[in-house]
Scaffold this motif. Structure first.
Motif, PDB file in Angstrom:
ATOM      1  N   ASP A 146      52.205  77.024  53.365  1.00  0.00           N
ATOM      2  CA  ASP A 146      52.077  75.990  54.383  1.00  0.00           C
ATOM      3  C   ASP A 146      53.449  75.774  54.993  1.00  0.00           C
ATOM      4  N   LEU A 147      53.469  75.297  56.221  1.00  0.00           N
ATOM      5  CA  LEU A 147      54.730  74.998  56.885  1.00  0.00           C
ATOM      6  C   LEU A 147      54.511  73.974  57.978  1.00  0.00           C
ATOM      7  N   HIS A 148      55.606  73.348  58.374  1.00  0.00           N
ATOM      8  CA  HIS A 148      55.620  72.477  59.544  1.00  0.00           C
ATOM      9  C   HIS A 148      56.537  73.098  60.579  1.00  0.00           C
ATOM     10  N   VAL A 149      56.177  72.923  61.837  1.00  0.00           N
ATOM     11  CA  VAL A 149      56.994  73.393  62.949  1.00  0.00           C
ATOM     12  C   VAL A 149      56.923  72.328  64.034  1.00  0.00           C
ATOM     13  N   LEU A 177      59.926  63.868  65.922  1.00  0.00           N
ATOM     14  CA  LEU A 177      59.340  64.676  66.989  1.00  0.00           C
ATOM     15  C   LEU A 177      57.973  65.183  66.550  1.00  0.00           C
ATOM     16  N   PRO A 178      57.021  65.249  67.476  1.00  0.00           N
ATOM     17  CA  PRO A 178      55.696  65.762  67.125  1.00  0.00           C
ATOM     18  C   PRO A 178      55.785  67.131  66.456  1.00  0.00           C
ATOM     19  N   GLY A 207      55.167  63.032  64.495  1.00  0.00           N
ATOM     20  CA  GLY A 207      56.587  63.069  64.195  1.00  0.00           C
ATOM     21  C   GLY A 207      57.044  62.003  63.217  1.00  0.00           C
ATOM     22  N   SER A 208      56.136  61.115  62.820  1.00  0.00           N
ATOM     23  CA  SER A 208      56.534  60.045  61.902  1.00  0.00           C
ATOM     24  C   SER A 208      56.888  60.575  60.510  1.00  0.00           C
TER      25      SER A 208
END
Length: 146
Positions: free
Chosen positions: A103-106, A137-138, A130-131
């Motif tokens: 899994d990752l966030h970008v 940031l989103p 983005g919270s």
């Protein structure tokens, strides 16, 4: 092709240079930390708490990937190393290290990274406001499963 190897404590400066150069190109990001704070975070937090691999070209670190559990927390390349297969090599190594999935966030604005991950079999799971990140940031959460 780059040499992919496990990072050691002596690699902190090379990792920092790649990270700082990559983030400097992401003009939408707020600058929250000084270069010195970033270097201290890499040596004092990132390297001790994550499995980190570096990509080397001609003996110089040009990128890195950091895994923590099932999360690909970071994959950054120096701008000069982008679009040459280095990112794909690092991501392939991360997939081998986590054969059950990642899994990752970008950041949503990072459309190039989003296309890169989608080309490599990641699917969008959710988008956030983005919270949950320091930059506020989103972002988007992606998942890869074999």
């Amino acid at each position: 092709m780059p040499l992919i190897r496990r990072a050691g404590t002596g690699d902190a400066e090379g990792i920092a240079e790649a990270f700082l150069a990559a983030r400097a190109e992401m003009t939408y990001l707020p600058r929250l930390h000084s270069d010195e704070e970033t270097r201290a975070w890499i040596s004092g937090v990132l390297l001790p708490s994550s499995q980190v691999w570096v990509a080397e070209l001609r003996g110089r670190i040009v990128g890195f990937a950091a895994l923590r559990g099932q999360w690909l927390d970071h994959l950054y390349l120096a701008p000069a190393a982008q679009n040459g297969g280095v990112g794909s090599a690092l991501l392939g190594h991360a997939k081998k290290a986590r054969p059950r999935g990642l899994d990752l966030h970008v950041f949503q604005q990072n459309t190039g990274a989003r296309r890169f991950y989608e080309r490599h079999g990641f699917t969008l799971v959710a988008e956030g406001d983005g919270s949950g990140n320091e930059e506020n940031l989103p972002d988007a959460r992606y998942r890869w499963r074999p």
